[in-house]
Design an enzyme around this catalytic site. Structure first.
Site, PDB file in Angstrom:
ATOM      1  N   LYS A 143       6.103  -4.611   0.879  1.00 12.73           N
ATOM      2  CA  LYS A 143       6.344  -3.305   0.265  1.00 12.73           C
ATOM      3  C   LYS A 143       7.650  -3.321  -0.524  1.00 12.73           C
ATOM      4  O   LYS A 143       8.630  -3.959  -0.129  1.00 12.73           O
ATOM      5  CB  LYS A 143       6.389  -2.244   1.361  1.00 12.73           C
ATOM      6  CG  LYS A 143       6.406  -0.809   0.877  1.00 12.73           C
ATOM      7  CD  LYS A 143       6.346   0.135   2.074  1.00 12.73           C
ATOM      8  CE  LYS A 143       6.307   1.596   1.639  1.00 12.73           C
ATOM      9  NZ  LYS A 143       6.189   2.501   2.819  1.00 12.73           N
ATOM     10  N   SER A 218       2.592   5.610   1.907  1.00 14.75           N
ATOM     11  CA  SER A 218       3.406   5.120   0.812  1.00 14.75           C
ATOM     12  C   SER A 218       3.302   3.613   0.593  1.00 14.75           C
ATOM     13  O   SER A 218       3.760   3.106  -0.439  1.00 14.75           O
ATOM     14  CB  SER A 218       4.875   5.499   1.042  1.00 14.75           C
ATOM     15  OG  SER A 218       5.390   4.931   2.225  1.00 14.75           O
ATOM     16  N   SER A 242       2.305   5.917   6.493  1.00 18.05           N
ATOM     17  CA  SER A 242       2.455   5.105   5.278  1.00 18.05           C
ATOM     18  C   SER A 242       1.905   3.692   5.376  1.00 18.05           C
ATOM     19  O   SER A 242       1.712   3.039   4.356  1.00 18.05           O
ATOM     20  CB  SER A 242       3.927   5.053   4.865  1.00 18.05           C
ATOM     21  OG  SER A 242       4.351   6.319   4.410  1.00 18.05           O
TER      22      SER A 242
END
Length: 547
Positions: A143, A218, A242
């Site tokens: 990420k 996310s 997320s």
């Protein structure tokens, strides 16, 4: 350069956007780029088959990156000498390059450095006959919010472009020391508080399974990356869903640990450093099997990360879990009625477990809409002063999904208000614990959301996931089925409980959602992560027929 400093060059955010896009495109070799006639039209929904027809990957590379291998079996194949690290890393870099051109899920592309590192690993293996570690040669994506030395850590903010990090996040260093090879970072939403992956720096990420639907967030870029098999294993973070929402949207596995299991220290903050809302963010893996989630966790814990991260708790994952048929509590609905495919998935999973001899009991949590009321206040204690400041520095506007989720205009709270909201959080934790004790369950089976992946920007309610952040319970996501108009017609007899319930059901379109992954959420008690991962493997074997 620190986050408080001004950008090196005074440019408009649009100029910075164009320059960053050019840099990213330059990191994809020309021979790995799709021709214009290979790019799909808007009516192509499933983007994954294009990797097999475009001719960029050889048949051997398609096999290496295909469904035959998860990270665990791939690591074993490299250790056995079946593949070299260079063969594996190159294959995944090429597949990631194709995925990026179709789905826009990558941010900081590291292909050249990844292949160079794979060459070093092959040299070590050839010389010593030994692997560097249990992840020797395994390609990983991470990420965007993690640092890698020499690459930007924008976290989706224009104010941070062209400011390479001077260090690598400790968790990433740990996995690299175990032999993992990092090939790219992956896209996130602006503010990191949206179940989407869209920002002005890198644009909007697509869902490769159904390009008309959201990739989630996310860790949305990571969910998309895993669905396209751009890497063998990915890393995300989770403060409200997320990891779990993108895992569900894209039909892959994901694991949100209890806080203190996996280190978070030294990642690229999306808010004020040192801030404490009372709902801690955690790091965790996304991948292709429950055993990969366990492998990741075992590798991290074996490195004794409590020696460098004071928030990590020693000795909670070192006891061996027991073999058992766990008692399964089931949440069918709370707060908002799930769409027909989600209701069917939970119903069928519960029935399948009961038929296999598992004891299945109904579980009634605290009202999950009420939990969401608390979490949204705690997430916005500062009135989003940090993202607003970062946007103001470059002049960039908030993207539509940031405005749609409803946090942008929420006011800052006083200290007394923060205490009051944290008191409400404590009440929720107590009610959840009491229900867990009343039911007498070992794990809970729950929806991941009130729908499957919706249209981009429309996953605006995270109450089925954020409750487990509020309570700090670990959770595993496993894909289970797909939305099917024949099995999941619109509920013509549906009677909404309230306006939010009606609004959610109005989103459902059986034809639009056709083929969307439907996942299950398996939750364990706080700090019961080791046992949960073992239980989840057993449940996965029953529900999905995995070995």
């Amino acid at each position: 350069m620190g986050a408080d400093q001004e950008p090196v060059a005074k440019k408009t955010w649009q100029e910075l956007q164009a320059a960053k896009a050019a840099e990213r495109n330059s990191r994809i070799p020309e021979e790995w780029k799709l021709k214009a006639d290979q790019l799909p039209s808007e009516d192509v929904v499933d983007l994954r088959p294009i990797v097999s027809s475009c001719g960029i990957l050889s048949s051997a590379e398609l096999a290496i990156t295909g469904e035959e291998y998860d990270a665990s079996s791939l690591a074993a194949a490299i250790a056995a000498g079946k593949f070299t690290a260079v063969e594996v890393v190159t294959a995944f870099c090429k597949r990631a390059a194709v995925g990026q051109q179709l789905c826009n899920m990558l941010t900081e592309i590291m292909f050249a450095d990844a292949i160079k590192r794979a060459e070093e690993l092959d040299g070590i293996f050839k010389t010593t006959g030994k692997t560097v570690g249990p992840l020797h040669g395994v390609p990983m994506t991470w990420k965007e919010c993690f640092h890698f030395k020499g690459y930007d850590s924008t976290n989706g903010y224009m104010s941070r472009v062209f400011q390479p990090a001077d260090h690598t996040s400790p968790l990433a260093e740990l996995l690299q020391a175990a032999g993992a090879v990092i090939i790219s970072k992956t896209n996130v939403p602006q503010t990191m508080l949206v179940a989407e992956a869209h920002n002005n720096v890198f644009g909007q990420t697509k869902n490769p399974v159904n390009s008309r639907l959201s990739c989630g967030g996310s860790s949305g870029g990571e969910g998309s990356s895993q669905a396209f098999r751009c890497s063998a294993l990915g890393v995300g973070t989770d403060v409200g869903g997320s990891i779990r929402i993108p895992a569900a949207c894209n039909g892959v596995y994901g694991y949100k640990p209890t806080f203190g299991v996996i280190p978070m220290i030294g990642y690229s903050y999306s808010g004020w450093t040192g801030s404490n809302t009372g709902i801690p963010a955690v790091s965790g893996p996304l991948g292709h099997s429950v055993r990969d989630l366990a492998l990741f966790t075992d590798v991290v814990r074996a490195a004794r990360p409590w020696r460098f991260d004071p928030a990590v708790i020693p000795n909670i994952m070192e006891m061996e879990p027991v073999s058992r048929k766990p008692v399964v509590g089931v949440i069918h609905a709370s707060g908002i009625t799930p769409h027909p495919p989600v209701r069917r998935a939970v119903r069928e999973a519960a029935a399948k477990l009961a038929a296999a001899g598992f004891e299945v009991r109904n579980f009634t949590p605290p009202d999950l809409l009420g939990v969401r009321d608390v979490s949204e206040q705690l997430f916005t204690l500062d009135g989003l002063s940090y993202p607003k400041r970062e946007c103001a520095r470059s002049g960039e506007p908030p993207v539509p999904s940031v405005l749609k989720i409803g946090f942008w205009d929420m006011p800052a709270k006083t200290q007394e208000e923060a205490w009051a909201w944290n008191t409400k959080k404590g009440d929720i934790q107590k009610k959840m614990l009491d229900e867990w004790q009343r039911v007498g369950c070992d794990v809970v089976l729950s929806p991941v959301g009130p729908h499957t992946a919706p249209k981009p920007g429309e996953w605006t309610n995270d109450h089925y996931t954020v409750v487990w952040n509020v309570c700090d319970y670990p959770a595993v996501i496993m894909p289970f089925t797909h939305a099917d108009p024949a099995l999941d017609p619109a509920d013509v007899e549906f009677k909404p409980m309230h306006e939010a319930d009606k609004k959610n059901q109005d989103l459902y379109d059986p034809e639009l959602f056709k083929g969307a992954p439907v996942a299950l959420q398996i939750v364990g008690p706080r700090l019961g992560d080791k046992q949960l991962l073992k239980d989840a493997q057993l449940l996965d074997s029953v529900l999905n027929g995995t070995a």
